[in-house]
Design an enzyme around this catalytic site. Structure first.
Site, mmCIF file in Angstrom:
data_model
loop_
_atom_site.group_PDB
_atom_site.id
_atom_site.type_symbol
_atom_site.label_atom_id
_atom_site.label_comp_id
_atom_site.label_asym_id
_atom_site.label_seq_id
_atom_site.Cartn_x
_atom_site.Cartn_y
_atom_site.Cartn_z
ATOM 1 N N SER A 74 -25.752 -1.323 -27.227
ATOM 2 C CA SER A 74 -26.650 0.235 -26.829
ATOM 3 C C SER A 74 -27.955 0.424 -27.029
ATOM 4 C CB SER A 74 -25.689 0.675 -28.134
ATOM 5 O OG SER A 74 -24.181 0.512 -28.656
ATOM 6 N N ASN A 86 -24.841 -1.917 -11.709
ATOM 7 C CA ASN A 86 -23.217 -1.252 -11.378
ATOM 8 C C ASN A 86 -22.342 -0.787 -12.681
ATOM 9 O OD1 ASN A 86 -22.916 -3.700 -13.234
ATOM 10 N ND2 ASN A 86 -21.759 -5.250 -12.458
ATOM 11 N N ASP A 92 -14.070 -11.299 -12.414
ATOM 12 C CA ASP A 92 -12.787 -11.070 -11.733
ATOM 13 C C ASP A 92 -11.890 -13.136 -12.431
ATOM 14 O OD1 ASP A 92 -12.587 -9.270 -9.836
ATOM 15 O OD2 ASP A 92 -13.906 -10.235 -8.565
ATOM 16 N N TYR A 95 -13.471 -15.719 -10.325
ATOM 17 C CA TYR A 95 -15.074 -16.181 -10.224
ATOM 18 C C TYR A 95 -14.542 -16.867 -11.087
ATOM 19 C CZ TYR A 95 -20.069 -15.056 -10.361
ATOM 20 O OH TYR A 95 -21.073 -15.488 -10.204
ATOM 21 N N PHE A 103 -23.796 -12.812 -13.898
ATOM 22 C CA PHE A 103 -25.150 -12.771 -13.346
ATOM 23 C C PHE A 103 -25.360 -10.828 -14.759
ATOM 24 C CE2 PHE A 103 -23.404 -11.909 -9.686
ATOM 25 C CZ PHE A 103 -23.674 -10.551 -9.445
HETATM 26 O O1 LIG Z 1 -22.161 -7.723 -13.390
HETATM 27 C C1 LIG Z 1 -21.051 -8.800 -12.383
HETATM 28 C C2 LIG Z 1 -20.263 -8.360 -11.943
HETATM 29 C C3 LIG Z 1 -19.921 -9.402 -10.414
HETATM 30 N N1 LIG Z 1 -19.908 -10.388 -10.915
HETATM 31 C C4 LIG Z 1 -19.210 -11.528 -10.281
HETATM 32 C C5 LIG Z 1 -18.085 -12.294 -11.656
HETATM 33 C C6 LIG Z 1 -17.256 -11.139 -10.127
HETATM 34 O O2 LIG Z 1 -16.570 -11.831 -10.176
HETATM 35 C C7 LIG Z 1 -17.764 -11.288 -8.719
HETATM 36 C C8 LIG Z 1 -17.646 -10.482 -8.041
HETATM 37 O O3 LIG Z 1 -17.909 -9.265 -7.882
HETATM 38 P P1 LIG Z 1 -17.408 -8.520 -7.566
HETATM 39 O O4 LIG Z 1 -15.951 -8.084 -6.945
HETATM 40 O O5 LIG Z 1 -17.819 -6.910 -8.776
HETATM 41 O O6 LIG Z 1 -18.948 -7.711 -6.110
HETATM 42 P P2 LIG Z 1 -18.211 -7.433 -5.030
HETATM 43 O O7 LIG Z 1 -19.063 -6.584 -4.899
HETATM 44 O O8 LIG Z 1 -17.481 -6.271 -4.463
HETATM 45 O O9 LIG Z 1 -18.249 -8.799 -3.570
HETATM 46 P P3 LIG Z 1 -17.766 -9.810 -3.698
HETATM 47 O O10 LIG Z 1 -17.185 -9.189 -2.204
HETATM 48 O O11 LIG Z 1 -17.786 -10.975 -4.121
HETATM 49 O O12 LIG Z 1 -16.321 -9.582 -4.216
HETATM 50 O O13 LIG Z 1 -19.345 -11.346 -9.073
HETATM 51 C C9 LIG Z 1 -21.221 -10.948 -12.310
HETATM 52 O O14 LIG Z 1 -20.732 -11.628 -12.421
HETATM 53 N N2 LIG Z 1 -21.942 -9.250 -12.755
#
Ligand SMILES: O=c1ccn([C@H]2C[C@H](O)[C@@H](COP(=O)(O)OP(=O)(O)OP(=O)(O)O)O2)c(=O)[nH]1
Length: 154
Positions: A74, A86, A92, A95, A103
């Site tokens: 907060s 985001n 996931d 990951y 990050f």
């Molecule tokens: O704030 C965040 C968001 C995501 N992740 C890591 C974990 C997650 O499993 C991976 C992929 O995130 P996401 O699926 O939201 O990203 P995308 O933009 O859909 O990319 P991708 O093609 O890697 O799925 O990045 C982080 O470390 N921090």
């Protein structure tokens, strides 16, 4: 028979944590349900309008059937002038490679410095969405709500 409180205690779920930085304090061994604060793993200087993926110094193997979610604390905006781009991070279960450090995607609204070790966000784990099936239909049989804001403000 064990007292009621002891009978109710469940074995905690195990989260395997890799620390990418030796100087960042480790997480408490046990957490009892509150969201867990995470720290910036580097000192980060940002100018107004800059975007940066701030490393959080941890990677985790989550329990089967769970994802993790990160939100700001907060006080994060007040203290550092950053917004999470985001809004709600989804980490996931897949990951979990050796280089998969978490990050924090941040947009600076003003010039700011985040010191290594500062607690900037918090996470918890949540059960993954159950398996779903998408079925195409011609009509939906609910009652129309009348658009966004149709219930007014009072
Ligand atoms: O704030 C965040 C968001 C995501 N992740 C890591 C974990 C997650 O499993 C991976 C992929 O995130 P996401 O699926 O939201 O990203 P995308 O933009 O859909 O990319 P991708 O093609 O890697 O799925 O990045 C982080 O470390 N921090």
């Amino acid at each position: 028979m064990k007292p009621y409180r002891q009978r109710r205690q469940r074995k905690p779920l195990t989260l395997k944590v890799k620390y990418f930085d030796k100087e960042i304090p480790k997480l408490e061994k046990f957490e009892t349900g509150d969201w867990v604060d995470l720290r910036a793993a580097e000192t980060i200087e940002m100018k107004q309008g800059d975007f940066k993926l701030i490393p959080l110094g941890v990677g985790m193997k989550l329990p089967k059937g769970y994802e993790a979610n990160i939100v700001p604390r907060s006080s994060t905006f007040k203290n550092f002038g950053i917004i999470q781009t985001n809004h709600y991070s989804v980490i996931d279960q897949s990951y979990s490679g050796n280089e998969d450090q978490w990050f924090y995607p941040a947009l600076a609204i003003r010039d700011t410095v985040i010191q290594k070790g500062d607690r900037i966000c918090q996470f918890r784990i949540n059960k993954k969405m159950p398996k779903v099936e998408f079925v195409t239909v011609e009509k939906l049989d609910g009652i129309n709500r009348g658009g966004l804001g149709s219930t007014g403000t009072k």
